[in-house]
Design a protein around this motif. Structure first.
Motif, short mmCIF file in Angstrom:
data_model
loop_
_atom_site.label_atom_id
_atom_site.label_comp_id
_atom_site.label_asym_id
_atom_site.label_seq_id
_atom_site.Cartn_x
_atom_site.Cartn_y
_atom_site.Cartn_z
N ALA A 153 -3.46 2.26 -7.73
CA ALA A 153 -2.76 3.54 -7.83
C ALA A 153 -3.25 4.33 -9.04
N GLY A 154 -3.48 3.63 -10.15
CA GLY A 154 -3.97 4.30 -11.35
C GLY A 154 -5.35 4.90 -11.15
N LEU A 155 -6.22 4.19 -10.43
CA LEU A 155 -7.55 4.73 -10.16
C LEU A 155 -7.46 5.99 -9.30
N GLU A 156 -6.55 5.99 -8.35
CA GLU A 156 -6.34 7.20 -7.54
C GLU A 156 -5.86 8.35 -8.41
N VAL A 157 -4.95 8.07 -9.33
CA VAL A 157 -4.47 9.12 -10.24
C VAL A 157 -5.61 9.65 -11.09
N ALA A 206 0.83 -1.21 0.00
CA ALA A 206 0.00 0.00 0.00
C ALA A 206 0.87 1.26 0.00
N GLN A 207 1.94 1.25 0.77
CA GLN A 207 2.83 2.41 0.80
C GLN A 207 3.49 2.64 -0.56
N ALA A 208 3.89 1.56 -1.21
CA ALA A 208 4.47 1.70 -2.55
C ALA A 208 3.44 2.28 -3.52
N GLY A 209 2.18 1.84 -3.40
CA GLY A 209 1.13 2.37 -4.26
C GLY A 209 0.88 3.85 -4.04
N VAL A 210 0.89 4.27 -2.79
CA VAL A 210 0.70 5.69 -2.47
C VAL A 210 1.78 6.54 -3.11
N GLN A 211 3.01 6.10 -3.01
CA GLN A 211 4.11 6.87 -3.58
C GLN A 211 4.07 6.86 -5.11
N LEU A 212 3.61 5.76 -5.69
CA LEU A 212 3.46 5.72 -7.15
C LEU A 212 2.41 6.74 -7.59
N ILE A 227 -1.37 16.28 -14.77
CA ILE A 227 -1.14 15.46 -15.95
C ILE A 227 -2.37 15.53 -16.85
N SER A 228 -2.23 15.01 -18.06
CA SER A 228 -3.34 15.03 -19.02
C SER A 228 -4.32 13.90 -18.73
N THR A 229 -5.50 14.01 -19.33
CA THR A 229 -6.49 12.93 -19.22
C THR A 229 -5.95 11.64 -19.82
N LEU A 230 -5.20 11.76 -20.91
CA LEU A 230 -4.61 10.57 -21.55
C LEU A 230 -3.66 9.86 -20.60
N ALA A 231 -2.80 10.62 -19.90
CA ALA A 231 -1.86 10.01 -18.96
C ALA A 231 -2.58 9.37 -17.78
N ALA A 232 -3.63 10.05 -17.30
CA ALA A 232 -4.40 9.50 -16.18
C ALA A 232 -5.11 8.21 -16.58
N SER A 233 -5.64 8.18 -17.79
CA SER A 233 -6.30 6.97 -18.28
C SER A 233 -5.30 5.82 -18.43
N ALA A 234 -4.12 6.15 -18.94
CA ALA A 234 -3.09 5.12 -19.11
C ALA A 234 -2.66 4.53 -17.78
N ALA A 235 -2.73 5.33 -16.71
CA ALA A 235 -2.36 4.83 -15.39
C ALA A 235 -3.27 3.69 -14.93
N VAL A 274 3.25 9.77 -10.28
CA VAL A 274 2.54 9.89 -11.55
C VAL A 274 1.74 11.18 -11.60
N ALA A 275 1.08 11.54 -10.50
CA ALA A 275 0.27 12.76 -10.46
C ALA A 275 1.10 14.02 -10.61
N GLU A 276 2.38 13.95 -10.23
CA GLU A 276 3.27 15.10 -10.36
C GLU A 276 4.11 15.05 -11.64
N SER A 277 3.67 14.24 -12.60
CA SER A 277 4.34 14.14 -13.91
C SER A 277 5.74 13.55 -13.82
N HIS A 278 5.97 12.67 -12.86
CA HIS A 278 7.25 11.97 -12.74
C HIS A 278 7.02 10.47 -12.90
N ALA A 279 6.27 10.11 -13.93
CA ALA A 279 5.86 8.71 -14.09
C ALA A 279 7.05 7.78 -14.27
#
Length: 413
Positions: free
Chosen positions: A306-310, A52-58, A321-329, A62-67
């Motif tokens: 993590a992707g759903l949170e993003v 869970a901690q790894a997911g939070v940091q991911l 980030i863009s909608t495309l990047a969020a969807s890809a997550a 990703v949300a800060e554009s450092h995917a």
């Protein structure tokens, strides 16, 4: 892996726990009614804290554009969690004697993963892997101590195997120090080299003698962790949606993401447990590929959450980030999960090209959903749900054909 010596059936069940200390000898591979112990379930739940901690940091990365950087750190940290869990699970399947010392050493491993979990945020944010290394070292030193117990309780090829394990595990911990003392630009290469060496330890240790792991027990252990990880994914997504609704009153924008996310996770559960995989885990080579491949299953399952949170954060304007990047997550880890489950065990039970193509085609369609904008997650969920429906229909049709072939009447669906 090929075995030159196979272990004899030792004892048919775990000895009574009234004795505080006993020899650590192999359990029988054909032992009846073998199930996960309460200690193993506790072990899994504590390991999910680190996941869970790894997911939070991911999510933050990703949300800060450092995917790219976030995915690399996630892969490194998740490997440490998964590898320690996997080594213990296979060891316990073969040697769990449930005495006091075995329990204490296992609790030490749990303490190690909690130390690792506490250091995950610093590893992501400051590239400081000291706490992660320390937690991993605690887990692995405890694992080495278990193998030394096996060596002291056995002889011949089994003793040699146990000593190889203990030595290999200890030596690898020295190499992992590179993540702490070497420059940052070298650390990814240190990780790659050490990960390869770690996964080679079982190959070397068991080249002459294979441990007596239990197929039903191993399948159950992997299935239980899959359930727990998917449950953590639902919990993380639910908290993200609740937080967004409370802070931004954006229920309408989030409904497609919530509905699509649930469909994805429900479908992932259905697809994973659609086949009884224990029957496939008869040879060491098959089990080796299946067990190692679960790194991608567990990592992608956790990454879906993590992707759903993003996606939620992007929908309410909190993610840069863009909608495309969020969807890809969401869509990319979902596609990876589907492909890996198909490759590891679903394909072994599929009959005909139609059944074989369901999951690969679904993975491709899920990736294409990435380009559907705000409806991408919902579309991915619908596609995943349809894959389950098609798979069930094809399986029922195949079963009906077999019954007709044998002179039976197929039931009407």
């Amino acid at each position: 892996m090929t075995s030159r010596s196979t272990p004899p059936p030792a004892h048919s069940g775990a000895p009574a726990s009234s004795s505080p200390l006993r020899r650590l000898i192999a359990r029988g591979r054909d032992e009846a009614h073998r199930v996960a112990s309460p200690l193993e379930l506790f072990f899994d739940l504590c390991f999910v804290v680190a996941i869970a901690q790894a997911g939070v940091q991911l999510v933050h990365a990703v949300a800060e554009s450092h995917a790219g950087e976030g995915i690399l750190n996630y892969a490194m940290v998740f490997f440490a969690i998964w590898w320690a869990w996997m080594n213990f699970s296979w060891f316990a399947s073969a040697y769990d004697n449930d005495d006091v010392l075995y329990r204490v050493v296992t609790l030490v491993q749990i303490a190690g993963v909690l130390v690792l979990a506490a250091g995950i945020s610093r590893a992501f944010e400051d590239h400081d892997f000291l706490a992660v290394w320390l937690g991993y070292a605690i887990m692995r030193l405890a694992m080495s101590a278990q193998w030394i117990r096996v060596a002291l309780s056995s002889e011949g090829p089994e003793r040699t195997m146990a000593l190889r394990y203990a030595t290999g595990v200890l030596l690898c911990q020295v190499g992992w120090l590179g993540l702490v003392v070497l420059p940052e630009d070298v650390r990814p290469w240190v990780f790659l080299v050490m990960a390869v060496l770690e996964v080679c330890v079982p190959l070397y240790a068991e080249k002459d003698y294979n441990t007596s792991w239990h197929p039903h027990h191993i399948a159950e252990r992997y299935g239980l962790l899959t359930i727990i990880v998917l449950g953590e994914t639902i919990a993380a997504a639910t908290i993200a949606v609740k937080s967004a609704v409370d802070e931004h009153d954006a229920l309408g924008e989030l409904l497609p993401i919530a509905a699509g996310g649930l469909l994805v996770i429900f479908s992932a559960w259905w697809i994973y447990f659609a086949v009884p995989i224990h029957g496939h885990l008869r040879s060491s080579r098959q089990a080796f590929l299946w067990g190692y491949g679960h790194y991608l299953i567990f990592a992608s399952a956790a990454a879906i959450g993590a992707g759903l949170e993003v996606a939620v954060e992007q929908a309410v304007g909190k993610a840069h980030i863009s909608t495309l990047a969020a969807s890809a997550a969401v869509t990319l880890p979902t596609a990876l999960f589907l492909l890996t489950v198909w490759a590891l065990h679903s394909r072994h039970f599929k009959i005909g090209i139609a059944q074989q193509l369901v999951l690969p085609v679904t993975a491709l369609l899920v990736i294409l959903c990435t380009f559907l904008g705000d409806w991408a997650v919902l579309a991915a969920g619908i596609v995943s749900g349809l894959a389950v429906a098609v798979g069930v229909a094809l399986t029922a049709r195949s079963a009906g054909g077999e019954r007709e072939t044998h002179g039976e009447t197929a039931p009407v669906a």
